[in-house]
Design a protein around this motif. Structure first.
Motif, PDB file in Angstrom:
ATOM      1  N   PRO A 145       0.850  -1.092  -0.492  1.00  0.00           N
ATOM      2  CA  PRO A 145       0.065  -0.217   0.238  1.00  0.00           C
ATOM      3  C   PRO A 145       0.743   0.872  -0.313  1.00  0.00           C
ATOM      4  CG  PRO A 145      -1.345  -1.397   1.973  1.00  0.00           C
ATOM      5  CD  PRO A 145       0.386  -2.632   1.065  1.00  0.00           C
ATOM      6  N   ARG A 146       2.183   1.203   0.032  1.00  0.00           N
ATOM      7  CA  ARG A 146       3.128   2.443   0.547  1.00  0.00           C
ATOM      8  C   ARG A 146       3.180   3.018  -0.355  1.00  0.00           C
ATOM      9  NH1 ARG A 146       6.489   2.958   5.206  1.00  0.00           N
ATOM     10  NH2 ARG A 146       7.059   1.337   5.734  1.00  0.00           N
ATOM     11  N   ALA A 147       3.912   1.603  -1.747  1.00  0.00           N
ATOM     12  CA  ALA A 147       4.090   2.172  -2.716  1.00  0.00           C
ATOM     13  C   ALA A 147       3.972   2.277  -3.170  1.00  0.00           C
ATOM     14  CB  ALA A 147       4.591   0.585  -3.191  1.00  0.00           C
ATOM     15  N   MET A 148       4.288   3.264  -4.023  1.00  0.00           N
ATOM     16  CA  MET A 148       4.356   4.375  -5.136  1.00  0.00           C
ATOM     17  C   MET A 148       4.453   3.942  -7.102  1.00  0.00           C
ATOM     18  SD  MET A 148       4.038   8.100  -4.021  1.00  0.00           S
ATOM     19  CE  MET A 148       5.649   8.069  -2.759  1.00  0.00           C
ATOM     20  N   PRO A 149       4.078   3.530  -7.927  1.00  0.00           N
ATOM     21  CA  PRO A 149       4.950   2.806  -9.290  1.00  0.00           C
ATOM     22  C   PRO A 149       6.169   3.744  -9.605  1.00  0.00           C
ATOM     23  CG  PRO A 149       2.714   2.464  -8.936  1.00  0.00           C
ATOM     24  CD  PRO A 149       2.536   3.745  -7.741  1.00  0.00           C
ATOM     25  N   ASN A 150       7.711   3.473  -9.697  1.00  0.00           N
ATOM     26  CA  ASN A 150       8.075   4.674 -10.648  1.00  0.00           C
ATOM     27  C   ASN A 150       8.510   3.627 -11.149  1.00  0.00           C
ATOM     28  OD1 ASN A 150      10.493   5.814 -11.181  1.00  0.00           O
ATOM     29  ND2 ASN A 150      11.837   4.867  -9.718  1.00  0.00           N
ATOM     30  N   HIS A 151       8.135   4.337 -12.532  1.00  0.00           N
ATOM     31  CA  HIS A 151       8.243   4.359 -13.756  1.00  0.00           C
ATOM     32  C   HIS A 151       9.750   4.761 -14.391  1.00  0.00           C
ATOM     33  CE1 HIS A 151       4.558   2.402 -14.742  1.00  0.00           C
ATOM     34  NE2 HIS A 151       3.572   3.321 -13.874  1.00  0.00           N
ATOM     35  N   GLN A 152      10.510   5.436 -13.703  1.00  0.00           N
ATOM     36  CA  GLN A 152      11.966   6.584 -14.136  1.00  0.00           C
ATOM     37  C   GLN A 152      13.054   6.057 -13.940  1.00  0.00           C
ATOM     38  OE1 GLN A 152       9.847  10.572 -13.479  1.00  0.00           O
ATOM     39  NE2 GLN A 152       9.106  10.201 -15.679  1.00  0.00           N
ATOM     40  N   SER A 153      13.423   6.414 -12.459  1.00  0.00           N
ATOM     41  CA  SER A 153      14.283   6.721 -11.798  1.00  0.00           C
ATOM     42  C   SER A 153      14.590   6.578 -10.096  1.00  0.00           C
ATOM     43  CB  SER A 153      15.105   8.235 -12.174  1.00  0.00           C
ATOM     44  OG  SER A 153      16.769   7.809 -11.047  1.00  0.00           O
ATOM     45  N   LEU A 187      16.344   7.771  -8.381  1.00  0.00           N
ATOM     46  CA  LEU A 187      17.319   8.904  -7.630  1.00  0.00           C
ATOM     47  C   LEU A 187      15.881   9.915  -7.532  1.00  0.00           C
ATOM     48  CD1 LEU A 187      20.173   9.030  -9.881  1.00  0.00           C
ATOM     49  CD2 LEU A 187      19.987   9.333  -7.269  1.00  0.00           C
ATOM     50  N   ILE A 188      14.945  10.142  -6.808  1.00  0.00           N
ATOM     51  CA  ILE A 188      13.877  11.192  -6.430  1.00  0.00           C
ATOM     52  C   ILE A 188      14.094  12.730  -7.115  1.00  0.00           C
ATOM     53  CG2 ILE A 188      12.060  11.881  -4.760  1.00  0.00           C
ATOM     54  CD1 ILE A 188      13.092   9.651  -3.114  1.00  0.00           C
ATOM     55  N   ILE A 239      15.880  -2.938 -12.165  1.00  0.00           N
ATOM     56  CA  ILE A 239      14.221  -2.494 -12.910  1.00  0.00           C
ATOM     57  C   ILE A 239      13.728  -1.508 -11.646  1.00  0.00           C
ATOM     58  CG2 ILE A 239      12.550  -3.243 -13.797  1.00  0.00           C
ATOM     59  CD1 ILE A 239      15.157  -4.132 -15.709  1.00  0.00           C
ATOM     60  N   PRO A 240      13.610   0.003 -12.386  1.00  0.00           N
ATOM     61  CA  PRO A 240      12.804   0.277 -11.018  1.00  0.00           C
ATOM     62  C   PRO A 240      11.502  -0.197 -10.586  1.00  0.00           C
ATOM     63  CG  PRO A 240      14.036   2.125 -12.297  1.00  0.00           C
ATOM     64  CD  PRO A 240      14.251   0.592 -12.796  1.00  0.00           C
ATOM     65  N   LEU A 241      10.953  -0.407  -9.640  1.00  0.00           N
ATOM     66  CA  LEU A 241       9.859  -1.118  -8.929  1.00  0.00           C
ATOM     67  C   LEU A 241       8.764   0.614  -8.364  1.00  0.00           C
ATOM     68  CD1 LEU A 241       8.098  -2.841  -9.112  1.00  0.00           C
ATOM     69  CD2 LEU A 241       9.526  -3.967  -7.275  1.00  0.00           C
ATOM     70  N   TYR A 242       9.597   0.569  -7.292  1.00  0.00           N
ATOM     71  CA  TYR A 242       8.401   2.224  -6.806  1.00  0.00           C
ATOM     72  C   TYR A 242       9.575   2.955  -6.266  1.00  0.00           C
ATOM     73  CZ  TYR A 242       9.548  -1.009  -2.375  1.00  0.00           C
ATOM     74  OH  TYR A 242       9.793  -2.087  -1.507  1.00  0.00           O
ATOM     75  N   TYR A 243       8.366   3.738  -5.439  1.00  0.00           N
ATOM     76  CA  TYR A 243       8.790   4.500  -4.459  1.00  0.00           C
ATOM     77  C   TYR A 243       8.159   5.088  -3.023  1.00  0.00           C
ATOM     78  CZ  TYR A 243      11.534   7.970  -7.442  1.00  0.00           C
ATOM     79  OH  TYR A 243      12.247   8.138  -8.802  1.00  0.00           O
ATOM     80  N   GLU A 244       8.992   5.125  -2.045  1.00  0.00           N
ATOM     81  CA  GLU A 244       8.435   4.281  -1.159  1.00  0.00           C
ATOM     82  C   GLU A 244       8.599   5.392   0.243  1.00  0.00           C
ATOM     83  OE1 GLU A 244       8.005   1.179   2.282  1.00  0.00           O
ATOM     84  OE2 GLU A 244       9.112   0.790   1.438  1.00  0.00           O
ATOM     85  N   LYS A 245       6.774   6.136   1.078  1.00  0.00           N
ATOM     86  CA  LYS A 245       7.182   6.944   1.835  1.00  0.00           C
ATOM     87  C   LYS A 245       6.862   6.207   3.071  1.00  0.00           C
ATOM     88  CE  LYS A 245       7.367  10.676  -0.438  1.00  0.00           C
ATOM     89  NZ  LYS A 245       8.295  11.930  -0.299  1.00  0.00           N
ATOM     90  N   ARG A 246       7.532   6.988   4.228  1.00  0.00           N
ATOM     91  CA  ARG A 246       7.660   6.524   5.704  1.00  0.00           C
ATOM     92  C   ARG A 246       6.157   8.124   6.454  1.00  0.00           C
ATOM     93  NH1 ARG A 246      12.053   5.837   7.147  1.00  0.00           N
ATOM     94  NH2 ARG A 246      12.572   4.427   6.876  1.00  0.00           N
ATOM     95  N   GLN A 247       5.300   7.653   6.548  1.00  0.00           N
ATOM     96  CA  GLN A 247       4.621   8.255   7.375  1.00  0.00           C
ATOM     97  C   GLN A 247       4.306   7.493   9.029  1.00  0.00           C
ATOM     98  OE1 GLN A 247       0.803   7.649   5.292  1.00  0.00           O
ATOM     99  NE2 GLN A 247       1.567   9.396   3.878  1.00  0.00           N
ATOM    100  N   ILE A 248       4.894   8.572   9.692  1.00  0.00           N
ATOM    101  CA  ILE A 248       4.746   8.363  11.151  1.00  0.00           C
ATOM    102  C   ILE A 248       3.649   9.420  12.082  1.00  0.00           C
ATOM    103  CG2 ILE A 248       6.263   8.639  13.351  1.00  0.00           C
ATOM    104  CD1 ILE A 248       8.980   7.961  11.360  1.00  0.00           C
TER     105      ILE A 248
END
Length: 553
Positions: free
Chosen positions: A366-374, A376-377, A514-523
């Motif tokens: 659920p916390r993963a955002m699909p990453n189709h590019q790089s 490097l954020i 292969i880039p797959l996702y970005y992830e955010k930590r929410q505390i």
């Protein structure tokens, strides 16, 4: 309360059962099982009648509801004893309904606690994963590294923009071939001794020769003390990143043996075991003393609701979310393995399957955002992927996984199978998966989660080169990447973004990463917690936290 008795209650109803089945269930020998059954029967939990003759079933009749009795006992423990005393029992295999009730009781005991009689305070934090190590050289996972960042200091600190500022070293002179650092005087270690230049030289030499970091430190030819408070690091062939390298967590300065390193950080370790770690404020810290007196980490189940609360404000609506980057996920393919994965046409088709289904990763993570590019954020690097011809798969591809990548791994298996690629999962412990980075890895591919320490450009280079990285063996063996790695030493640090993107593109086009996702930590934080700032790996800087006191009317 006994975990085995609760497990028996959960699995075996009243009735006939073979004693060998009970031994298998409890993972005990026949003699141990017999002894426990007799003990529990004498305590009045059940009656047990052994079967007469070989192979005849025994009869077990429950007299008490074990789980209800244990829930009552644990509820009393939570109310009357410390949270760490009761914490280990929360790890039992409770039924979902009772588990939720117990966790609700536990939540109210975590957070900020002030002792009015001693004028001391502490923050109690739930910990979902065991602490693997407190040694800077071995802190390859983010939980250990975050703790190391708190207990030890570095010679310099590096912020997310790559700017370097003084820490144990108050100043330095940098030339193209040499770095001279000047140490602060009278810096205390946690044992009361003072920091000495020989401690620093010894510490850096251990790091430079450690197998996991030898590639990173390859440009460094000598480290020597030149005065009681100055040292010199030589790199005749150039090392544009020497200062940034000294700000990494693994470059933390310590003294003592490998088994008992002593730090100089804002907190020292008072207690550390599998269920609890306690950090105490270091009174002689050379910078600002922490505003909290103590921080305790208590082991809880992985599904525990994580929040930094205060004892006066434990309602969920009285918290707010702090978001930080938690790195990226990528699929790594082991091109060294003696299997179809070493063929580029196989990797390209797997790459195609991943890219085709990548947009659905959030259904499993659920916390993963699909990453189709790089990876490097903030850097957009779109690339075209030609439609590959499907190869013939005569055997399933092996995916290795640990519990922390379970969701994304299940997604990967489904994505591959939907494109006609047979796959099977091999589950490893967290430690085993983390250390499985050599040429002969146990699988064809896997999902790797990487969390950048602070500065993205240096962290990506570190990801490619440190011995704990699954890409390190690839980078050392392939001439094209070996040549790129040399360029880091020669290129000014400010120009690294372009080089990072160039290497990343080569890895992607070779279907190795292969880039797959970005992830955010929410505390979630209690509204009473003040001075919240994000430090290494996107975690909270405990040395800055404090709680606004309640002022009486």
């Amino acid at each position: 309360m006994e975990k085995t008795l609760l497990a028996l209650w959960q699995a075996v109803p009243s009735g006939y059962v073979k004693q060998t089945q009970l031994a298998d269930l409890l993972d005990l020998s026949s003699k141990q099982t017999t002894r426990l059954l007799r003990k529990w029967a004498n305590e009045g939990w059940f009656t047990f009648t052994s079967g007469r003759g070989r192979g005849n079933p025994s009869h077990l009749n429950w007299l008490k509801n074990v789980e209800e009795a244990y829930e009552h006992q644990l509820s009393q423990l939570i109310e009357e004893q410390s949270i760490e005393t009761a914490g280990k029992y929360l790890l039992f295999d409770w039924s979902p309904e009772i588990r939720q009730r117990l966790m609700h009781k536990f939540r109210s005991n975590f957070g900020y606690i002030q002792n009015d009689t001693s004028d001391s305070d502490k923050l109690i934090i739930p910990r979902k994963y065991p602490l693997l190590t407190l040694h800077p050289l071995h802190a390859a996972d983010v939980h250990s590294a975050n703790m190391v960042a708190t207990v030890y200091n570095r010679l310099v600190s590096v912020d997310e923009c790559g700017h370097v500022s003084p820490e144990l070293a108050h100043s330095w002179d940098l030339t193209p071939t040499c770095l001279r650092l000047y140490l602060r005087k009278r810096v205390h270690f946690h044992d009361g001794s003072f920091l000495d230049v020989e401690d620093v030289v010894d510490c850096l030499e251990r790091l430079r020769t450690d197998a996991a970091y030898v590639e990173l430190w390859k440009p460094i030819t000598a480290i020597k003390a030149i005065s009681p408070h100055a040292l010199e690091i030589s790199f005749p062939g150039g090392c544009s990143y020497c200062l940034q390298m000294l700000g990494m967590i693994n470059a933390s300065i310590y003294k003592g043996t490998a088994l008992n390193p002593i730090g100089s950080g804002s907190f020292f370790v008072e207690e550390n075991h599998e269920l609890k770690t306690t950090l105490m404020a270091f009174e002689d810290y050379f910078q600002e003393r922490p505003l909290l007196d103590s921080v305790q980490f208590i082991q809880v189940p992985e599904d525990f609701d994580f929040a930094y609360r205060t004892s006066a404000n434990d309602r969920s609506e009285d918290t707010f979310q702090v978001e930080s980057d938690s790195g990226f996920g990528a699929v790594i393919m082991n091109a060294f393995r003696d299997s179809p994965i070493n063929q580029k046409e196989v990797r390209d088709y797997v790459h195609y399957a991943i890219a085709k289904h990548r947009h659905t990763i959030g259904q499993f993570h659920p916390r993963a955002m699909p990453n189709h590019q790089s990876c490097l954020i903030g850097q957009k690097q779109p690339y075209s992927l030609p439609f590959p011809q499907k190869p013939i798969f005569e055997q399933p591809l092996v995916i290795k996984a640990a519990n922390y990548t379970s969701g994304s791994t299940r997604w990967l298996k489904k994505a591959l199978e939907s494109e006609g690629i047979p796959a099977e999962i091999v589950w490893l412990s967290f430690r085993d998966k983390m250390l499985d980075t050599k040429d002969d890895q146990t699988a064809d591919l896997f999902v790797h989660g990487e969390v950048f320490e602070m500065n993205q450009n240096f962290s990506f280079f570190y990801f490619l080169s440190n011995g704990y990285s699954p890409l390190a063996a690839i980078m050392k063996s392939q001439p094209m990447f070996s040549n790129y790695m040399q360029q880091y030493s020669d290129m000014p640090f400010e120009q690294w973004t372009a080089l990072n993107l160039k290497i990343e593109r080569q890895l992607i086009e070779s279907s190795l990463m292969i880039p797959l996702y970005y992830e955010k930590r929410q505390i979630p934080f209690s509204v009473d917690l003040m001075n919240i700032s994000i430090s290494h790996f996107g975690y909270v800087d405990f040395s800055k936290l404090w709680v606004r006191p309640v002022i009486g009317s």
